[in-house]
Motif scaffolding. Structure first.
Motif: not given
Length: 506
Positions: A29-39, A99-103, A135-146
């Motif tokens: 959850t923390i990872g997803a929220l950090i990924g979402i921040a500024g996305s 971002a959810i996927g990264a979480g 990880t943080m890059y994949m969280a802010v990318e509208a692709r399937s990587y995360a």
């Protein structure tokens, strides 16, 4: 006199599983929220444009597209089509699933490590998963990587449980289905099947036959997407014109982004591998079996897919790109966490905790600049600025005026994509070069006529806007062309890497 013996309450399996799930859930959850921040801050770039524009097609248009190009991304595009139908196609909305996927990837990493060596190392691995720039890059990318990375780690959790504990037929069938499904999400996840096979052959030979049968089922189930990938292989022919397979990309950019992060991470990875070699030479690795097995699995997962792509890239056909190995990010986190354990395990309990915190803090400090830069307004593709361009045009252009776009760039950098992604900002403008909109074609982008022919259609139009990818030339070719047709420059605005010209004709 008989003493009454009372037993302590026994925790049931569901309660125990719930308790063990806490670290994974919290860190995920923390990872997803950090990924979402500024996305929502960075402008889209070419690959994301392909995702968003494909998702905005009708079902029929999308199906037609996938028969010609991007068939290997069909499952993700179909999902994103449903998603944007509910939540819209803003940068925040379309990147939220990543971002959810990264979480989920972070949570899966914690579960995998905890299954093998325990919760303490699992927590360290989860924190490192959050910190890694990939990880943080994949969280802010509208692709399937995360989402693909999440699938990779959870499929690995499943196969390791089957290999370690002896799986049932139902379990192995579930693994085959999950592994095949992951390949429909991202075809390169088929490399993970090879990783699992090597791990089974090296560490769990008693289950090798069952893994082999499951692998055959996986390949059969995934055969349609494998065939699609082969038939559309020319889509990645552009890799032949790029020098992606470099030491810098493999050792730094692939997971760590910057040299300092790479140095810290590789030191810790080498420490983990060094521990394994030392135990093997002392012939007491059996006493440390679980940790040795996790180290070997991590090394195979980290190194083998990269090695395969580099070999194929060199000897057969260009196939290497740093983004394609995003699904190996959990392996990097696992090995780094084992390196932390190696450097701290001989310390006292209190000193061990302090040293671990300091190492994680050092890694976090090194990763912070990468995190901030990934979330700048022009962070993508060396400075993609389409949202700012769209905003400027919306604020300054008027209805009935014309617009032309630079046609000298590669399609994924074409400024025209700013209008495809944000059509509302360009409403009312005359797009004189448009021949066929992308949604009516079996290909990704609009079909256009050359600008030299389009300017002949500017009958009675006094105002023209030229959106040009900035070059070293004094004037863009389109501007020179318009000047030859009697227009003069009224204003010039350098947005970032794009320049917007306003030309008028009396």
């Amino acid at each position: 006199m008989m003493l009454e013996v009372t037993s302590a309450p026994v925790r049931t399996a569901p309660v125990r599983r719930m308790r063990l799930a806490y670290p994974a859930t919290i860190l995920g959850t923390i990872g997803a929220l950090i990924g979402i921040a500024g996305s929502w801050i960075p402008s889209y770039w070419g690959d994301e444009a392909a995702s968003v524009m494909s998702a905005n097609r009708t079902w029929g248009s999308l199906a037609t597209l996938l028969t010609n190009v991007d068939g290997v991304h069909g499952l993700y595009y179909a999902f994103l089509h449903l998603w944007v139908g509910v939540f819209g196609s803003s940068e925040f909305s379309t990147r939220l699933p990543s971002a959810i996927g990264a979480g989920f990837m972070i949570a899966g990493t914690v579960v995998l490590v905890r299954d093998v060596v325990g919760t303490k190392t699992a927590v360290v691995a989860g924190i490192i998963s959050i910190l890694l720039p990939r990880t943080m890059y994949m969280a802010v990318e509208a692709r399937s990587y995360a989402i693909g990375a999440a699938a990779a780690v959870w499929v690995s959790v499943l196969v390791l449980r089957l290999l370690r504990n002896g799986g049932t037929r139902r379990g192995w069938i579930a693994y085959a289905i999950a592994a095949a499904a992951s390949m429909y999400l991202f075809l390169y996840l088929g490399l993970l099947l090879i990783v699992h096979g090597v791990v089974a052959a090296t560490l769990y030979r008693r289950e090798l036959r069952r893994w082999g049968l499951s692998a055959v089922i996986t390949v059969v189930l995934a055969l349609p997407i494998i065939i699609v990938g082969f038939l559309q292989r020319s889509q990645i022919s552009f890799l032949a014109r790029r020098s992606y397979a470099t030491a810098s990309n493999v050792l730094i950019k692939q997971w760590f982004d910057a040299p300092l992060i790479a140095i810290i991470s590789w030191v810790l990875i080498v420490a983990a591998i060094g521990w394994l070699i030392w135990r093997l030479t002392r012939r007491d690795a059996w006493a440390w079996r679980d940790r040795a097995h996790l180290t070997i699995a991590g090394v195979v997962w980290l190194a083998l897919p990269t090695a395969i792509l580099l070999i194929v890239n060199t000897t057969v056909s260009p196939v290497y790109n740093v983004r394609y190995l995003t699904f190996c990010t959990p392996a990097a986190a696992i090995l780094i966490s084992l390196g932390v354990v190696t450097l701290t395990e001989r310390l006292t309990s209190k000193t061990q905790l302090t040293t671990t915190v300091l190492l994680l803090a050092l890694l976090a400090a090194a990763c912070a600049p990468a995190y901030v830069s990934q979330r700048g307004p022009f962070a993508k593709d060396g400075g993609s600025d389409w949202r700012a361009v769209a905003t400027y045009v919306h604020d300054h252009a008027g209805a009935g005026q014309a617009i032309v776009f630079d046609q000298s760039t590669k399609p994924s950098r074409n400024p025209r994509l700013a209008m495809n992604l944000r059509p509302a900002e360009f409403a009312g403008l005359l797009d004189v070069a448009l021949k066929t909109p992308y949604a009516d074609r079996a290909w990704l982008w609009d079909s256009v006529i050359p600008n030299r022919d389009a300017v002949d259609l500017l009958f009675g139009v006094s105002d023209v806007w030229a959106v040009e990818l900035t070059t070293n030339a004094a004037k863009a070719d389109d501007v020179v062309l318009l000047e030859q047709h009697g227009y003069r420059i009224e204003s010039t605005e350098r947005v970032h890497r794009t320049t917007v010209y306003h030309l008028i004709k009396e």
